[in-house]
Design a protein around this motif. Structure first.
Motif, mmCIF file in Angstrom:
data_model
loop_
_atom_site.group_PDB
_atom_site.id
_atom_site.type_symbol
_atom_site.label_atom_id
_atom_site.label_comp_id
_atom_site.label_asym_id
_atom_site.label_seq_id
_atom_site.Cartn_x
_atom_site.Cartn_y
_atom_site.Cartn_z
ATOM 1 N N SER A 1 0.870 -1.107 -0.121
ATOM 2 C CA SER A 1 -0.075 0.118 0.047
ATOM 3 C C SER A 1 0.952 1.166 -0.099
ATOM 4 O O SER A 1 0.585 2.028 -0.718
ATOM 5 C CB SER A 1 -1.077 -0.075 1.287
ATOM 6 O OG SER A 1 -1.459 1.418 1.096
ATOM 7 N N ILE A 2 1.861 1.286 0.965
ATOM 8 C CA ILE A 2 2.875 2.490 0.982
ATOM 9 C C ILE A 2 3.498 2.499 -0.320
ATOM 10 O O ILE A 2 3.318 3.691 -0.928
ATOM 11 C CB ILE A 2 3.699 2.230 1.905
ATOM 12 C CG1 ILE A 2 3.165 2.352 3.339
ATOM 13 C CG2 ILE A 2 4.919 3.239 2.014
ATOM 14 C CD1 ILE A 2 3.990 1.821 4.517
ATOM 15 N N SER A 3 4.084 1.579 -0.959
ATOM 16 C CA SER A 3 4.691 1.599 -2.266
ATOM 17 C C SER A 3 3.718 2.251 -3.500
ATOM 18 O O SER A 3 4.176 3.033 -4.144
ATOM 19 C CB SER A 3 5.141 0.368 -2.822
ATOM 20 O OG SER A 3 6.069 -0.387 -1.509
ATOM 21 N N ALA A 4 2.682 1.853 -3.277
ATOM 22 C CA ALA A 4 1.731 1.967 -4.512
ATOM 23 C C ALA A 4 1.201 3.593 -4.360
ATOM 24 O O ALA A 4 1.393 4.176 -5.297
ATOM 25 C CB ALA A 4 0.306 1.394 -4.278
ATOM 26 N N HIS A 5 1.086 4.076 -3.116
ATOM 27 C CA HIS A 5 0.791 5.501 -2.824
ATOM 28 C C HIS A 5 2.049 6.240 -3.261
ATOM 29 O O HIS A 5 1.889 7.464 -3.768
ATOM 30 C CB HIS A 5 0.111 5.928 -1.415
ATOM 31 C CG HIS A 5 -1.447 5.365 -1.424
ATOM 32 N ND1 HIS A 5 -1.494 4.013 -0.934
ATOM 33 C CD2 HIS A 5 -2.446 6.185 -1.659
ATOM 34 C CE1 HIS A 5 -2.926 4.005 -0.798
ATOM 35 N NE2 HIS A 5 -3.415 5.163 -1.181
ATOM 36 N N LEU A 6 3.211 5.933 -2.821
ATOM 37 C CA LEU A 6 4.433 6.669 -3.090
ATOM 38 C C LEU A 6 4.615 6.666 -4.576
ATOM 39 O O LEU A 6 5.137 7.729 -5.016
ATOM 40 C CB LEU A 6 5.525 6.165 -2.316
ATOM 41 C CG LEU A 6 5.646 6.594 -0.873
ATOM 42 C CD1 LEU A 6 6.782 5.510 -0.228
ATOM 43 C CD2 LEU A 6 5.654 7.800 -0.646
ATOM 44 N N LEU A 7 4.202 5.508 -5.299
ATOM 45 C CA LEU A 7 4.434 5.674 -6.736
ATOM 46 C C LEU A 7 3.568 6.650 -7.192
ATOM 47 O O LEU A 7 3.961 7.177 -8.403
ATOM 48 C CB LEU A 7 4.095 4.074 -7.430
ATOM 49 C CG LEU A 7 4.103 4.149 -8.900
ATOM 50 C CD1 LEU A 7 5.568 4.412 -9.394
ATOM 51 C CD2 LEU A 7 3.888 2.588 -9.232
ATOM 52 N N ALA A 8 2.163 6.707 -6.930
ATOM 53 C CA ALA A 8 1.312 7.550 -7.660
ATOM 54 C C ALA A 8 1.984 8.960 -7.318
ATOM 55 O O ALA A 8 1.825 9.958 -8.180
ATOM 56 C CB ALA A 8 0.125 7.577 -6.740
ATOM 57 N N GLY B 1 11.194 -2.718 -6.515
ATOM 58 C CA GLY B 1 10.935 -2.609 -7.914
ATOM 59 C C GLY B 1 10.139 -1.437 -8.150
ATOM 60 O O GLY B 1 10.418 -0.704 -9.277
ATOM 61 N N VAL B 2 9.432 -1.095 -7.350
ATOM 62 C CA VAL B 2 8.571 0.084 -7.316
ATOM 63 C C VAL B 2 9.385 1.447 -7.478
ATOM 64 O O VAL B 2 9.512 2.338 -8.260
ATOM 65 C CB VAL B 2 7.436 0.339 -6.384
ATOM 66 C CG1 VAL B 2 6.911 1.836 -6.302
ATOM 67 C CG2 VAL B 2 6.289 -0.480 -6.442
ATOM 68 N N PHE B 3 10.267 1.571 -6.465
ATOM 69 C CA PHE B 3 11.229 2.773 -6.484
ATOM 70 C C PHE B 3 12.175 2.729 -7.420
ATOM 71 O O PHE B 3 12.714 3.900 -8.060
ATOM 72 C CB PHE B 3 11.976 2.684 -5.066
ATOM 73 C CG PHE B 3 10.858 3.133 -4.016
ATOM 74 C CD1 PHE B 3 9.980 4.038 -4.167
ATOM 75 C CD2 PHE B 3 10.881 2.260 -2.695
ATOM 76 C CE1 PHE B 3 8.835 4.135 -3.137
ATOM 77 C CE2 PHE B 3 10.078 2.307 -1.793
ATOM 78 C CZ PHE B 3 9.126 3.613 -2.071
ATOM 79 N N ASP B 4 12.724 1.487 -8.106
ATOM 80 C CA ASP B 4 13.676 1.353 -9.220
ATOM 81 C C ASP B 4 12.904 2.049 -10.594
ATOM 82 O O ASP B 4 13.298 2.622 -11.247
ATOM 83 C CB ASP B 4 14.175 0.124 -9.617
ATOM 84 C CG ASP B 4 15.427 -0.312 -8.794
ATOM 85 O OD1 ASP B 4 15.796 0.798 -8.138
ATOM 86 O OD2 ASP B 4 16.035 -1.255 -8.815
ATOM 87 N N PHE B 5 11.545 1.709 -10.736
ATOM 88 C CA PHE B 5 10.735 2.260 -11.768
ATOM 89 C C PHE B 5 10.685 3.929 -11.558
ATOM 90 O O PHE B 5 10.815 4.494 -12.615
ATOM 91 C CB PHE B 5 9.430 1.812 -11.540
ATOM 92 C CG PHE B 5 8.515 2.209 -12.701
ATOM 93 C CD1 PHE B 5 8.414 1.870 -13.951
ATOM 94 C CD2 PHE B 5 7.689 3.357 -12.385
ATOM 95 C CE1 PHE B 5 7.759 2.389 -15.098
ATOM 96 C CE2 PHE B 5 6.891 3.922 -13.490
ATOM 97 C CZ PHE B 5 6.720 3.408 -14.707
ATOM 98 N N SER B 6 10.626 4.331 -10.347
ATOM 99 C CA SER B 6 10.462 5.666 -9.894
ATOM 100 C C SER B 6 11.873 6.199 -10.594
ATOM 101 O O SER B 6 11.868 7.364 -11.088
ATOM 102 C CB SER B 6 10.080 6.005 -8.411
ATOM 103 O OG SER B 6 8.650 5.867 -8.446
ATOM 104 N N LYS B 7 12.991 5.802 -10.168
ATOM 105 C CA LYS B 7 14.031 6.172 -10.296
ATOM 106 C C LYS B 7 14.622 6.187 -11.933
ATOM 107 O O LYS B 7 15.206 7.174 -12.270
ATOM 108 C CB LYS B 7 15.337 5.557 -9.352
ATOM 109 C CG LYS B 7 16.804 5.842 -9.737
ATOM 110 C CD LYS B 7 17.697 5.069 -8.810
ATOM 111 C CE LYS B 7 19.203 5.639 -8.896
ATOM 112 N NZ LYS B 7 20.285 4.811 -8.372
ATOM 113 N N LEU B 8 14.148 5.269 -12.727
ATOM 114 C CA LEU B 8 14.176 5.010 -13.921
ATOM 115 C C LEU B 8 13.589 6.362 -14.502
ATOM 116 O O LEU B 8 14.088 7.095 -15.741
ATOM 117 C CB LEU B 8 13.585 3.701 -14.487
ATOM 118 C CG LEU B 8 13.389 3.870 -15.964
ATOM 119 C CD1 LEU B 8 14.655 3.702 -16.775
ATOM 120 C CD2 LEU B 8 12.676 2.561 -16.165
#
Length: 945
Positions: free
Chosen positions: A45-52, A130-137
């Motif tokens: 949940s935290i990762s999803a909201h931070l990704l948004a 995986g989420v934060f690597d996508f953001s960094k990308l």
């Protein structure tokens, strides 16, 4: 949109993390929804909201975050466990069973219908990575919040062109120790960021935990100083660790997740397991019960209340035996509350300070407990595991410092530990199988951002750091990611220079003072009178560095200035100003003793530098990022003398003469020797001792002598208290002259002074190292020959040491070589040195990086042979907190000395043989007269015909 259209819309192939991605060039927003598994973890949940939030920073459009029990729409990112039904039913390919068994790994790929992008982890942290690597990308730096790194906006997101499976991290537990937070993190949290708690509480830890996950780290040792309440004091803290799936540990001095400083009260009596066992047991048992569901590594063993030795024991043997009992009882507690065998519960035994002595005494430690080796607080690991220890089932780890409070001196202000040293020590640890736990003491986090990033990137993927050359590659990429390719390379270059200058002496050590006990500031070991004026050379280097950072700061776009100030500008300017403060104070004191009126000028410069540090720190706290970091930066942690406003104890000595002069090297009437074919420059200072006006001039100057100026005027009314005259030889005009002695006249007022010149010449058949003015300088990397063998080799490590490149004895996983046979069996380095002095009292001074013995079976030895003399075994090893060790860590060098007799002029051979692996040679001096040695490494003294 159809599957075919989506596939054809993926364009622009580039490279990221060894896999390709392409930009989704769609006729709509890239992502409308982010879904996470309704049955997943809190971190999903935290990762999803931070990704948004990240997508909003990138595109200006924020996708809606929904759970998997809602209807799945197109144009979505799906987040969850790779083994969950939610993800499995969307996958377009079979996931290998071997991948699913990995820890903290993730998959990225497209769904069956190509309308959903999937990020799925083998566990909760893997998904987050995986989420934060996508953001960094897509341009969101891990430091977007902690260093205010802006996100470049774009209309489309970048997606992998092919499915990607990440690897398992190199080190299992990777994290930080928040320490010495009294002057930054705690007052900032209390007064600026989390005033509702008035301390480092759950709001602050949430930001810290997010940063850790973005750095692909997973472990925290919480802040624990008296200024901060214990981590468990605020129920929200452990709950936040659970939500973020951060592994909770505690420092070497805090067994069983307890904070003794805050939680052990006087009512409990002595923290003594021998006399107060039941109370201590209950104290630990309560915490183990309270934390039974928390993902944790339990520190076992026992020390004093706060970073002190065990109480109640009278001998090493008694302490070792008691520790054995302590650990057995602690393991019973863990089994009782966690419902599993102790061998299945992560435990760490940190062999810090006196605990290493207890362990080496023969203390028996269960095999499944992880041995955590430590550095000596200054970046040099005290020792690593021998072959038997490397085979332990619990493995090993390292607790390492990038910040430290303690003797011989703190370094809590600026982060200056050279990444090349971090690489050398941690690469060494990894090769020696210390790869279970890596903890970095980061102090307050800021301004240790880059070293924290570097350490965590190594811990996550050591394969990317397999050679010393990768250090510079990483630094370049870090700054290019933030400041762009062109400016990033400029920033990286000045940061490299920043670390190199601090290698000689950290800004915090520039007072030549110590602490515990605290001593007053004194004169530095830099000489303004020798070796071209070491003080001025260092001032020039820092002033140049400060000018470069000012120049970059001015041309940065507005949105990058705050980030640059935190990551680059403040540390560089702060270090430069500390050096200006201390070195100008030094000049003022030393010139006052010579009777120079100019001493007053340098007093003012020193005070001005102090005032500038105050202004710079106020800017950090009150101006940048609209006051976001108010209270984070202190210019005087612990208020040690080196941070104080400079004081000047020596008044200017009265000199009868109105004006006088000083020749470099201290001779009364002769410049240092010149050497044909070289470019030495020497100086004479002409200075006022009384408030008068005096003219000076040079007469009878040989035509081949170049001087910076031949006449001038000293005028106290205009502040012209001294002038420096530089001398150099024009070898074209000197020609083939064999004349080796000459003179010139220095006239000061009505006084005439004859200054002698001497020119020496070497008859050499090839380039070689030579003695000049009683000193020869050898860089370890500039050997004549290098002889490796089946027993080992010497490896160059660039970027490390005074010379910028050391030679290290390898491989590391071998036992020391014998000390009897020094022929072909021993890898060796051979150097050729030409001398011009015959003497019975020469001295060879060999300088190395002050590392410690690799294991308890090693020392820090080399063997040295001068010409055909007997081979001598020399040892760099230091013991405990000895006076020699203190000098070594404050100066980042260790020395061994060998007396020599020089019976002939000309060529000599020096051989250095390997004995102990891990020894890192830096540079060598040959001194042929009782002269002071330079503090700064001077250029290698070589000649060419």
């Amino acid at each position: 949109m159809s599957k075919i259209n989506l596939i054809f819309s993926l364009l622009i192939l580039v490279s990221i993390q060894s896999f390709a991605f392409q930009q989704a060039n769609l006729d709509r927003k890239d992502v409308d929804f982010v879904y996470y598994d309704v049955n997943g973890t809190s971190l999903d949940s935290i990762s999803a909201h931070l990704l948004a939030e990240d997508i909003f920073k990138i595109t200006g459009e924020k996708p809606e975050v929904l759970t998997s029990d809602k209807a799945i729409s197109e144009n979505s990112i799906l987040i969850g466990s790779i083994n969950s039904e939610f993800i499995q039913e969307q996958l377009s390919e079979e996931i290998p069973a071997s991948f699913q068994q990995l820890k903290e790994s993730y998959y990225q790929g497209w769904s069956k219908d190509q309308t959903h992008f999937i990020i799925a982890g083998t566990d909760a942290r893997g998904t987050a990575f995986g989420v934060f690597d996508f953001s960094k990308l897509n341009g969101v730096s891990p430091w977007y919040w902690w260093a205010d790194v802006p996100v470049e906006q774009k209309t489309k997101l970048d997606f992998p062109a092919e499915s990607y499976f990440s690897k398992e991290p190199s080190v299992e537990f990777r994290g930080i120790f928040l320490n010495d937070e009294d002057w930054g993190l705690q007052p900032w949290a209390e007064n600026t960021f989390e005033s509702e708690t008035g301390d480092i509480g759950p709001k602050t830890y949430a930001k810290i935990f997010e940063l850790l996950l973005r750095l692909k780290a997973n472990t925290i040792w919480p802040a624990m100083h008296p200024s901060t309440k214990a981590f468990f004091h605020y129920p929200g803290n452990p709950k936040m660790a659970e939500k973020y799936h951060i592994v909770l540990g505690s420092s070497h001095a805090e067994p069983m997740l307890r904070n003794n400083v805050d939680e052990w009260t006087k009512e409990f009596g002595r923290f003594d397991y021998k006399s107060n066992r039941e109370t201590v047991q209950n104290y630990w048992d309560e915490r183990v019960a309270e934390s039974k569901d928390i993902d944790a590594i339990f520190t076992v063993g026992m020390r004093g209340i706060h970073d002190s030795g065990m109480e109640g024991v009278k001998s090493t043997e008694e302490a070792a035996n008691l520790l054995k009992t302590v650990i057995a009882d602690q393991r019973s507690m863990l089994e009782k509350h966690r419902g599993k065998s102790a061998s299945e519960i992560p435990q760490a035994f940190t062999v810090y300070k006196e605990v290493l002595n207890l362990y080496d005494h023969g203390m028996q430690l269960p095999e499944d407990i992880t041995l955590v080796w430590t550095d000596d607080n200054y970046g040099y690991i005290r020792r690593l595991g021998n072959e038997q220890e490397r085979a332990r089932s619990g493995g090993a780890g390292v607790y390492y410092h990038a910040s430290y409070w303690g003797r011989p001196h703190d370094y809590l202000w600026l982060s200056t530990t050279n990444p090349a040293l971090i690489w050398e020590e941690m690469h060494k640890a990894y090769q020696m199988n210390a790869k279970k736990i890596w903890i970095l003491n980061v102090g307050d986090i800021k301004p240790a951002e880059y070293n924290m990033q570097f350490f965590m990137d190594m811990a996550y993927d050591m394969e990317k750091f397999d050679a010393p050359e990768k250090i510079e590659k990483h630094r370049n990429q870090f700054y290019k990611d933030i400041f762009g390719n062109d400016l990033g390379n400029e920033v990286s270059a000045i940061r490299k220079e920043y670390y190199q200058l601090a290698w000689e002496r950290k800004p915090e050590f520039m007072g030549w003072s110590q602490t515990e006990p605290t001593t007053e500031v004194k004169s530095t070991d830099y000489s303004p009178f020798d070796f071209g004026d070491e003080i001025q050379h260092r001032l020039n280097a820092y002033q140049s560095l400060a000018h470069k950072t000012d120049s970059i700061f001015k041309k940065l776009p507005a949105d990058l200035k705050d980030s640059y100030f935190q990551l680059v500008h403040y540390p560089i300017k702060g270090a430069a100003l500390m050096n200006e403060k201390q070195l100008n104070r030094d000049l003022a004191e030393k010139y006052a003793k010579q009777g120079r009126l100019s001493a007053k000028k340098y007093q003012r410069k020193s005070v001005n530098a102090y005032d500038s540090v105050q202004q710079l720190t106020d800017q950090y706290n009150q101006v940048i990022s609209e006051g976001k970091w108010n209270g984070m930066m202190s210019m005087k942690p612990r208020n040690l003398p080196v941070f104080h406003k400079p004081e000047f104890k020596d008044s200017i000595q009265h000199i009868e003469k109105t004006a006088s002069f000083f020749i470099e090297g201290g001779s009364k009437n002769q410049l240092p020797n010149f050497y044909k074919g070289t470019n030495e420059t020497y100086f004479i200072d002409v200075f006022l001792s009384q408030t008068e006006t005096v003219k000076w001039s040079l007469d009878d100057v040989p035509e081949y002598v170049m001087v910076s100026t031949k006449n001038g005027e000293l005028n106290a009314d205009f502040g012209q208290f001294q002038q420096r005259i530089y001398f150099k030889i024009d070898w074209d005009k000197f020609g083939n002259s064999t004349r080796n002695e000459d003179s010139l006249i220095l006239k000061i007022g009505d006084d005439f002074h004859e200054i002698q010149l001497k020119i020496n010449e070497y008859q050499l058949s090839e380039a070689t190292i030579v003695e000049k003015n009683y000193l020869a300088v050898v860089y370890a990397e500039h050997f004549k020959n290098k002889s490796d063998s089946e027993n080992g080799f010497w490896q160059k490590i660039g970027g490390l040491g005074y010379s910028g490149a050391v030679m290290q004895a390898k491989p590391l996983d071998q036992l020391p070589l014998d000390t009897l046979n020094f022929k072909e069996d021993h890898p060796k380095l051979t150097y050729e040195i030409n001398t011009e002095t015959i003497t019975d009292s020469a001295e060879l001074i060999i300088n190395a990086v002050p590392t410690h013995p690799l294991t308890n079976q090693h020392k820090v030895r080399i063997a040295v042979q001068w010409d055909d003399e007997p081979v001598e075994v020399l040892n760099f090893e230091t013991f405990g907190r000895s006076a020699v060790w203190k000098v070594n860590v404050l100066s980042n060098k260790a020395q061994v000395k060998l007396p020599l007799k020089l019976s002939n002029i000309g060529k000599h051979t020096l051989k250095v043989f390997m004995i102990d692996q891990g020894v890192a040679l830096d540079f060598i001096y040959l001194k042929t007269k009782d002269i002071s040695l330079p503090y700064t490494l001077i250029k290698e003294t070589s000649l060419q015909n």
